[in-house]
Design an enzyme around this catalytic site. Structure first.
Site, PDB file in Angstrom:
ATOM      1  CE  LYS A   1      28.417  -2.573  -6.276  1.00 55.95           C
ATOM      2  NZ  LYS A   1      28.617  -1.569  -7.321  1.00 55.95           N
TER       3      LYS A   1
ATOM      4  CG  HIS B   1       2.932   3.744   8.773  1.00 55.46           C
ATOM      5  ND1 HIS B   1       3.105   4.596   7.686  1.00 55.46           N
ATOM      6  CD2 HIS B   1       2.553   2.549   8.247  1.00 55.46           C
ATOM      7  CE1 HIS B   1       2.834   3.935   6.573  1.00 55.46           C
ATOM      8  NE2 HIS B   1       2.499   2.693   6.882  1.00 55.46           N
TER       9      HIS B   1
ATOM     10  NE  ARG C   1      -1.495  -2.490   2.767  1.00 54.16           N
ATOM     11  CZ  ARG C   1      -1.700  -3.770   2.465  1.00 54.16           C
ATOM     12  NH1 ARG C   1      -2.854  -4.138   1.987  1.00 54.16           N
ATOM     13  NH2 ARG C   1      -0.774  -4.670   2.681  1.00 54.16           N
ATOM     14  CB  THR C   2       3.273   2.587   2.472  1.00 53.24           C
ATOM     15  OG1 THR C   2       2.473   2.028   3.514  1.00 53.24           O
ATOM     16  CG2 THR C   2       3.770   3.951   2.878  1.00 53.24           C
TER      17      THR C   2
ATOM     18  NE  ARG D   1       6.889   0.629   5.095  1.00 49.23           N
ATOM     19  CZ  ARG D   1       5.677   0.086   5.002  1.00 49.23           C
ATOM     20  NH1 ARG D   1       5.543  -1.169   4.612  1.00 49.23           N
ATOM     21  NH2 ARG D   1       4.604   0.792   5.295  1.00 49.23           N
TER      22      ARG D   1
HETATM   23  N1   CP Z   1      -0.455  -0.184   5.851  1.00 48.63           N
HETATM   24  C1   CP Z   1       0.767  -0.429   5.345  1.00 48.63           C
HETATM   25  O1   CP Z   1       1.786   0.190   5.730  1.00 48.63           O
HETATM   26  O2   CP Z   1       0.781  -1.370   4.360  1.00 48.63           O
HETATM   27  P1   CP Z   1       2.070  -1.797   3.520  1.00 48.63           P
HETATM   28  O3   CP Z   1       3.031  -2.466   4.461  1.00 48.63           O
HETATM   29  O4   CP Z   1       1.560  -2.710   2.437  1.00 48.63           O
HETATM   30  O5   CP Z   1       2.682  -0.534   2.948  1.00 48.63           O
END
Ligand code: CP
Length: 316
Positions: free
Chosen positions: A93, A144, A65-66, A115
């Site tokens: 590396k 998040h 999603r994100t 992320r």
């Molecule tokens: N909700 C969420 O962060 O989903 P993903 O891990 O698929 O990005």
């Protein structure tokens, strides 16, 4: 860590956490998301607000999603998007993340969407960035923030307010960055009661969320609530996970239709995804009339568009 988020003029410089963002600023981001959604749905497929800007997705952890929603958000605003290929990059590396950021900034990147499994990595990179903005797309169990925003937007769409609502967040709270960002966002927006529910071993320390009420009984936790947020068990963040009997877990902590009847009749059911059907949520609830899971996904694009505009729009 959150001071890094602001310029000395008080503008948002990076988005690392919702903690400390404040009700007014969060409200403005939600209003911005609604405006962008209205424009998009009235036929403006590309808004060109970020024409010529370059946004780099740096995902060191899996995402459906994100990642795709940040990419769509950036493209709908007219930006170039680079999906950095970690597995085939020079980080393999031994290049540090700081050198990676510096290298990509030298290519005139305007923003990094990061992320990472380690708490604090986006903040570390934000401290190092010379000009580019850093957007936290999920770090460890810390935060998040764009998930928090899209959750607030979805709640506000349905309830027309956040103030005074009773919200239950249920499942693996301890390892959840979504739970933390939701709590920070809900508290800032004046939610009436935030209940955190899960097995004792998956609940946070009692003093981490002083304004929340902890439950280890799901039936009690969802009694009379307006909103239920279900969370999966984040196995990838649990070092020693004792064997999980999924049927037993569902029996005690899964949201079934019968259990859902304890909440208000107009309660909405949310889940950030990915869902484990039959573990924390029954399929007929996930796909049922009270579920807003796919609305959350759709809102994610507009919440992220609003954040990108806020961070990258030209000032004066
Ligand atoms: N909700 C969420 O962060 O989903 P993903 O891990 O698929 O990005």
């Amino acid at each position: 860590m959150s001071d890094l988020q602001f310029t000395h003029h008080g503008r948002l410089r990076h988005l690392l956490t919702l903690e400390g963002l404040g009700r007014e600023r969060i409200g403005r981001l939600l209003d911005g998301a609604v405006q962008l959604r209205d424009e998009f749905r009235s036929g403006a497929r590309s808004l060109d607000v970020l024409d010529g800007r370059t946004i780099v997705n740096l995902f060191f952890e899996a995402s459906t999603r994100t990642r795709s929603s940040f990419e769509l958000a950036a493209r709908r605003l007219g930006a170039f998007v680079v999906n950095f290929d970690i597995a085939n990059s020079s980080t393999t590396k031994g290049e540090t993340l700081e050198d990676t950021i510096a290298t990509l900034e030298a290519m005139d990147s305007d923003a990094f969407v990061v992320r990472h499994k380690e708490n604090g990595t986006p903040a570390r990179l934000a401290a190092h960035a010379r000009r580019a903005a850093v957007l936290n797309a999920g770090d460890g169990n810390h935060a998040h923030p764009t998930q928090g925003l899209l959750d607030l937007l979805t709640i506000r769409d349905h309830k027309k307010r956040i103030e005074g609502l009773k919200v239950a967040i249920c499942g693996d709270i301890r390892h959840s960055r979504v739970a933390r960002s939701d709590v920070h966002g809900l508290a800032a927006m004046g939610a009436g009661e935030i209940r955190l529910c899960g097995p004792t071993g998956l609940l946070p320390a009692a003093d981490e969320f002083p304004g929340c009420v902890l439950f280890d009984d799901l039936d009690a936790a969802i009694e009379g609530v307006d909103v239920i947020v279900m969370l999966r068990i984040q196995k990838e963040r649990i070092e020693h996970l004792p064997g999980l009997d999924e049927a037993d877990y569902f029996g005690r902590y899964g949201l079934s239709r019968a259990r859902l009847a304890r909440a208000r009749a107009d309660a909405i059911v949310m889940h950030p995804g990915p869902m484990n059907r039959g573990v924390e949520i029954a399929s007929d609830v996930a796909d049922g009339p009270q579920s807003v899971v796919l609305e959350q996904v759709a809102n994610g694009i507009f919440a992220r568009m609003a954040v990108l505009v806020e961070l990258l729009k030209k000032h004066g």
